[in-house]
Design a protein around this motif. Sequence first.
Motif, PDB file in Angstrom:
ATOM      1  N   GLU A  11      29.131  82.096  44.936  1.00  6.63           N
ATOM      2  CA  GLU A  11      28.894  81.166  43.830  1.00  6.63           C
ATOM      3  C   GLU A  11      29.627  79.839  44.050  1.00  6.63           C
ATOM      4  N   GLN A  12      30.795  79.909  44.717  1.00  6.37           N
ATOM      5  CA  GLN A  12      31.572  78.705  45.032  1.00  6.37           C
ATOM      6  C   GLN A  12      30.953  77.900  46.182  1.00  6.37           C
ATOM      7  N   GLY A  13      29.879  78.427  46.754  1.00  2.08           N
ATOM      8  CA  GLY A  13      29.203  77.686  47.818  1.00  2.08           C
ATOM      9  C   GLY A  13      29.442  78.253  49.211  1.00  2.08           C
ATOM     10  N   ALA A  14      30.202  79.338  49.328  1.00  4.95           N
ATOM     11  CA  ALA A  14      30.449  79.915  50.655  1.00  4.95           C
ATOM     12  C   ALA A  14      29.184  80.619  51.154  1.00  4.95           C
ATOM     13  N   GLU A  15      28.907  80.482  52.445  1.00  2.00           N
ATOM     14  CA  GLU A  15      27.776  81.225  53.017  1.00  2.00           C
ATOM     15  C   GLU A  15      28.312  82.538  53.531  1.00  2.00           C
ATOM     16  N   VAL A  16      28.184  83.571  52.694  1.00  2.00           N
ATOM     17  CA  VAL A  16      28.792  84.869  53.011  1.00  2.00           C
ATOM     18  C   VAL A  16      27.792  85.701  53.813  1.00  2.00           C
ATOM     19  N   PRO A  17      28.103  86.012  55.067  1.00  2.00           N
ATOM     20  CA  PRO A  17      27.170  86.804  55.883  1.00  2.00           C
ATOM     21  C   PRO A  17      27.315  88.298  55.604  1.00  2.00           C
ATOM     22  N   GLY A  18      26.429  89.118  56.154  1.00  2.00           N
ATOM     23  CA  GLY A  18      26.593  90.572  56.067  1.00  2.00           C
ATOM     24  C   GLY A  18      27.862  90.975  56.794  1.00  2.00           C
ATOM     25  N   LEU A  19      28.581  91.957  56.235  1.00  2.00           N
ATOM     26  CA  LEU A  19      29.906  92.280  56.786  1.00  2.00           C
ATOM     27  C   LEU A  19      30.165  93.783  56.806  1.00  2.00           C
ATOM     28  N   ASP A  20      30.902  94.209  57.817  1.00  2.00           N
ATOM     29  CA  ASP A  20      31.565  95.513  57.757  1.00  2.00           C
ATOM     30  C   ASP A  20      32.969  95.221  57.254  1.00  2.00           C
ATOM     31  N   ILE A  21      33.382  95.925  56.210  1.00  2.00           N
ATOM     32  CA  ILE A  21      34.680  95.651  55.575  1.00  2.00           C
ATOM     33  C   ILE A  21      35.498  96.931  55.555  1.00  2.00           C
ATOM     34  N   GLU A  22      36.734  96.821  56.010  1.00  2.00           N
ATOM     35  CA  GLU A  22      37.600  98.001  55.977  1.00  2.00           C
ATOM     36  C   GLU A  22      38.804  97.714  55.087  1.00  2.00           C
TER      37      GLU A  22
END
Length: 348
Positions: free
Chosen positions: A87-98
Motif C-alpha cells: 500500500e505504501q508503494g513497495a513492489e513486493v514480489p513472491g517470497l519464501d519467508i522463514e
Amino acid sequence: MSSAEFDAIAAAPGRVNLLGEHTDYNDGFVLPVAITQRTRVAMRRNGTDSFSLHALELREAVHFSFQSAPTEHFASYVYGCLALAKEQGAEVPGLDIEVSSEVPMGVGLSSSAALEVATLRCLRTLLGLRMDDVLIAQLAQRAEIEFAHVRCGIMDQMASSLASTDRALLIDTRSLERRDVPLPQGSAVLVLDSGVPRTLAGSGYNQRRSECEAAARQLGVKSLRDVRRLEDIEALGDELLRRRARHVFTENARVLQAVESRDAAAFGQLMNASHASLRDDYEVSTPELDFLVSLLQAQEGVFGARLTGAGFGGACVALCAKDALHEVAGEVLAQYMAKGYDGRQLVP
Ligand code: GLA
C-alpha cells in the motif's frame, strides 16, 4: 537460518513494559525496555506471485497471496505487513519467508510486535525501502489492528523498533517523542511468567479500550490523556468508567514521576502502586498474577513488582537489586510452584 540461502534477514526484539500500562491507546506515557530475545525473519524471492511462510518453532507452513489471505492467526501479522508495504508503494514480489523466534509467546512480551517489526525490517532491506523506524512501528501497529484485529496502542511496536535492552524508553504515545531513561543504579529487571495463558484478542482488551473512549466522551476530552484534574474523574457518575479513567490518569502520573526519580526504591513503589491500580481499578489482573506479584514484593532484594503487558494472565516484572536477582528468582519460583502453579523465569 543461514544467510547464504536468503536474500535478506532481519531481527527485532520483544519488550517488557516497566510502567505505563493501558495508557498508550489513551495517548499517554509508557516506559518499556527491549529484551534480549528476538524474532528473526528471512526472505527469498521465489519467482512466483505468492508467499510461502514457514514458522520454525510453530512447525507450520502457510501459503497465501495478495488475492487469498491466510486464515492462520500468526500468518496474518506477516500478511498485514506485506499488504501495508505494498500500500505504501513497495513492489513486493513472491517470497519464501522463514520465521524463527526466541520471544516467549502469549505472555505479554510482544512476540507479535517483534514479528511485525522484523518482517518490515526484512522487507526494507530486501527492497531498499525508505522507511524509518517510527514508520515501521506505525505500519506494524496497523498490521496488528487491521489484519490481526487487536485494537492495540503503539507501545509494543515502538519498543520493538526503537528501544534498547540496557535502558528504558519513555514514549509519549501521542507525539511519539521519546527519551532514553537509564534504570536506577544497581537495579536490574526480572520477568517471571505466571503460567496462566492469555490471549489478547479474546480477552477484555478491546472492551477496556471502549470503556476508556466512553469515559473520555463523558469527560468531554479527546482522550483520557487530556484530563487535567483527578477531581473531574471522581465526579463521573458511572462507577466502572470512573475506575477505568482513574487508572489511566494515575498511571500516566506514575510514569512521569518514575522518570524524574533516579531512585530504585521510589521507582519500585510506583510499580507496586501500578499493580494495585491494574488489579482494583482496571481489573486486568488474575489471582495467580496477584499471588506472584505479592511473592516478589515480599522479597528484600525487590524494589517493586507488577503485572506487565495487557494482563489477564502472562508475566510479571520486578525491579530487583542487581546482585540479588538470581536468588530472588529462585526463591519466588520455588514458593509459587509449591502452591501448584507453573511459573518460569523469562528475563534475563
Ligand atoms: C498490549 C498492547 C499495547 C498496550 C498494552 C497494555 O501489549 O499491544 O498496545 O496497550 O497491551 O499496556
